[in-house]
Design an enzyme around this catalytic site. Structure first.
Site, PDB file in Angstrom:
ATOM      1  N   SER A  53      -1.510  -4.627   5.276  1.00  0.00           N
ATOM      2  CA  SER A  53      -2.154  -3.311   5.218  1.00  0.00           C
ATOM      3  C   SER A  53      -2.549  -2.721   6.556  1.00  0.00           C
ATOM      4  CB  SER A  53      -3.427  -3.408   4.388  1.00  0.00           C
ATOM      5  OG  SER A  53      -3.167  -3.018   3.123  1.00  0.00           O
ATOM      6  N   SER A  67      -1.438   0.003   7.496  1.00  0.00           N
ATOM      7  CA  SER A  67      -1.596   1.448   7.291  1.00  0.00           C
ATOM      8  C   SER A  67      -2.994   1.793   6.787  1.00  0.00           C
ATOM      9  CB  SER A  67      -0.523   2.011   6.375  1.00  0.00           C
ATOM     10  OG  SER A  67      -0.179   1.114   5.385  1.00  0.00           O
ATOM     11  N   ASP A  90      -5.942  -1.321  -0.902  1.00  0.00           N
ATOM     12  CA  ASP A  90      -5.975  -1.592   0.537  1.00  0.00           C
ATOM     13  C   ASP A  90      -7.084  -0.810   1.225  1.00  0.00           C
ATOM     14  OD1 ASP A  90      -3.708  -2.909  -0.251  1.00  0.00           O
ATOM     15  OD2 ASP A  90      -2.310  -1.517   0.706  1.00  0.00           O
TER      16      ASP A  90
HETATM   17  C1  GLA Z   1       0.663  -2.030  -1.362  1.00  0.00           C
HETATM   18  C2  GLA Z   1      -0.156  -0.849  -1.905  1.00  0.00           C
HETATM   19  C3  GLA Z   1      -1.322  -1.345  -2.761  1.00  0.00           C
HETATM   20  C4  GLA Z   1      -0.853  -2.339  -3.812  1.00  0.00           C
HETATM   21  C5  GLA Z   1       0.028  -3.422  -3.194  1.00  0.00           C
HETATM   22  C6  GLA Z   1       0.626  -4.331  -4.219  1.00  0.00           C
HETATM   23  O1  GLA Z   1      -0.103  -2.754  -0.460  1.00  0.00           O
HETATM   24  O2  GLA Z   1      -0.650  -0.069  -0.855  1.00  0.00           O
HETATM   25  O3  GLA Z   1      -1.985  -0.252  -3.340  1.00  0.00           O
HETATM   26  O4  GLA Z   1      -0.191  -1.677  -4.855  1.00  0.00           O
HETATM   27  O5  GLA Z   1       1.071  -2.874  -2.423  1.00  0.00           O
HETATM   28  O6  GLA Z   1      -0.345  -5.068  -4.875  1.00  0.00           O
END
Ligand code: GLA
Length: 382
Positions: A111, A113, A155
């Site tokens: 994450s 982003s 996230d």
């Molecule tokens: C990405 C998305 C989240 C979630 C995950 C899978 O990180 O941003 O919102 O859906 O994938 O669990």
């Protein structure tokens, strides 16, 4: 007096509950000790100036033009998307220079982003109060509407609300959360496959659509079902729908149940059960949701054969990125050596490996030099 300020927002590792968030189910992430830091100072020319240390790239924006800017498919979209959301709420964007440094590896499923979005929101707010939940939601909207990725809330939520020493279990329908202690006698180790296969965003979008098709089918037979959160495995089995859609729904429904089971196992300190649930989650992503790839499957298959590893699974959106592994603390060095050499031998790639320590959510940093932000000239500020 130095007018610069520093804001931090963490990346995350999701322990369990994958692709359940946009189905309004449960997730169990931890905010990471790896974070994005933004140092802000007054902009010399009245524009919003962005500099990314990682990309060695500098951009400047006329603030009044931000609401009408198109998406640029560039790293700045995350920041501009957040600025637009703040402006739409009537919050003034000040002319600032943002110096952005991130420790969260891009494309790793940790994450980066959301960490950038949430750090941007805190930086652009400059300490002005906005409810933390509202910050998470507007960052999610920025990603959906401006960046163009139809993500769930996990996230951004955990980047805002993360806790030291604990995971947080988020109910993605009510948006309530509770902290979940992880037993002390287990280390959480992330292994980065260092690959990110390109189909990521479009495959994510397909999965979101397939889940919506499943909900429509199930609701025709079971009118109380408004999202896959409301459905149980028997309802999925009993509903006529295309086989592929059924498998997608089965992943989500069983994964949701696994989050609860994992939380109970963690409360009992039952490391073997926690590990089993990790592996079940991975198999479900591999065979039903079909979002894994050879590299992460190999990492999981190898990890579970190494002494001291209770379980392993891919974490994050899919098609590469990291696996997360539950390992006996006294075995972590050997585990790392073994998994590294197996992966190197098979794929000729040296994986980045690190221990995940649950960290606090986003905040302004009062003393960047001491906190490890390592950015600042205002190290003496109190
Ligand atoms: C990405 C998305 C989240 C979630 C995950 C899978 O990180 O941003 O919102 O859906 O994938 O669990």
């Amino acid at each position: 007096m130095n007018a610069s300020r520093t804001f931090r927002a963490p990346g995350r590792v999701n322990l369990i509950g994958e692709h359940t968030d946009y189905n309004l189910g449960f997730v169990l992430p931890i905010a990471l000790n790896l974070a994005t830091y933004i140092e802000t100072s007054p902009s010399p020319d009245g524009r919003l100036r962005l500099f990314s240390e990682q990309h060695r790239d500098h951009r400047a924006f006329v603030i009044s033009e931000i609401p009408s800017l198109p998406r640029s498919k560039h790293w700045t979209d995350y920041v501009i998307g957040v600025a637009r959301e703040l402006m739409a709420r009537g919050i003034r964007i000040e002319p600032l220079s943002l110096n952005i440094r991130s420790e969260v590896p891009e494309g790793s499923g940790l994450s980066s982003s959301a960490a950038l979005e949430v750090a941007s929101a805190f930086a652009l707010l400059q300490g002005r109060q906005l409810e933390r939940l509202e910050i998470a939601r507007l960052c999610q909207r920025a990603e959906i509407d401006f960046v163009g990725m139809p993500c769930g809330i996990m996230d951004q939520f955990v980047s805002v609300f993360g806790r030291e020493h604990a995971a947080i279990e988020i109910d993605c329908r009510s948006l309530e959360y509770k902290t979940v202690e992880i037993p002390e006698d287990v280390a959480i180790i992330a292994v980065n496959s260092m690959v990110k296969h390109e189909l990521g965003a479009s495959a994510y979008r397909n999965r979101v659509e397939e889940c919506a098709i499943a909900v429509d089918a199930i609701r025709r037979r079971f009118p109380g079902v408004h999202s896959l959160r409301d459905a149980n495995p028997a309802q999925v089995e009993k509903t006529p729908m295309p086989r592929l859609v059924m498998r997608r729904a089965r992943h989500v429904v069983t994964e949701n149940a696994r989050v609860e089971l994992f939380v109970h196992a963690a409360a009992r300190g039952d490391l073997s059960r926690m590990g089993e649930l990790f592996v079940e989650s991975h198999r479900s992503m591999q065979h039903d949701y079909e979002i894994t790839c050879d590299e992460v499957d190999f990492l999981v298959d190898s990890a579970v054969g190494i002494r001291g590893c209770y379980g392993a699974r891919m974490t994050g959106g899919g098609f590469g990125g990291c696996t997360v592994n539950l390992v006996a603390p006294e075995e972590t060095d050997r585990f790392q050596d073994s998994i590294r050499s197996l992966y190197k031998e098979r794929f000729r790639i040296d994986p980045a490996i690190f221990r995940c320590v649950p960290a606090a959510g986003a905040a302004e940093i009062r003393n960047p030099a001491l906190s490890g932000a390592g950015l600042s000239s205002d190290a003496h500020e109190k």
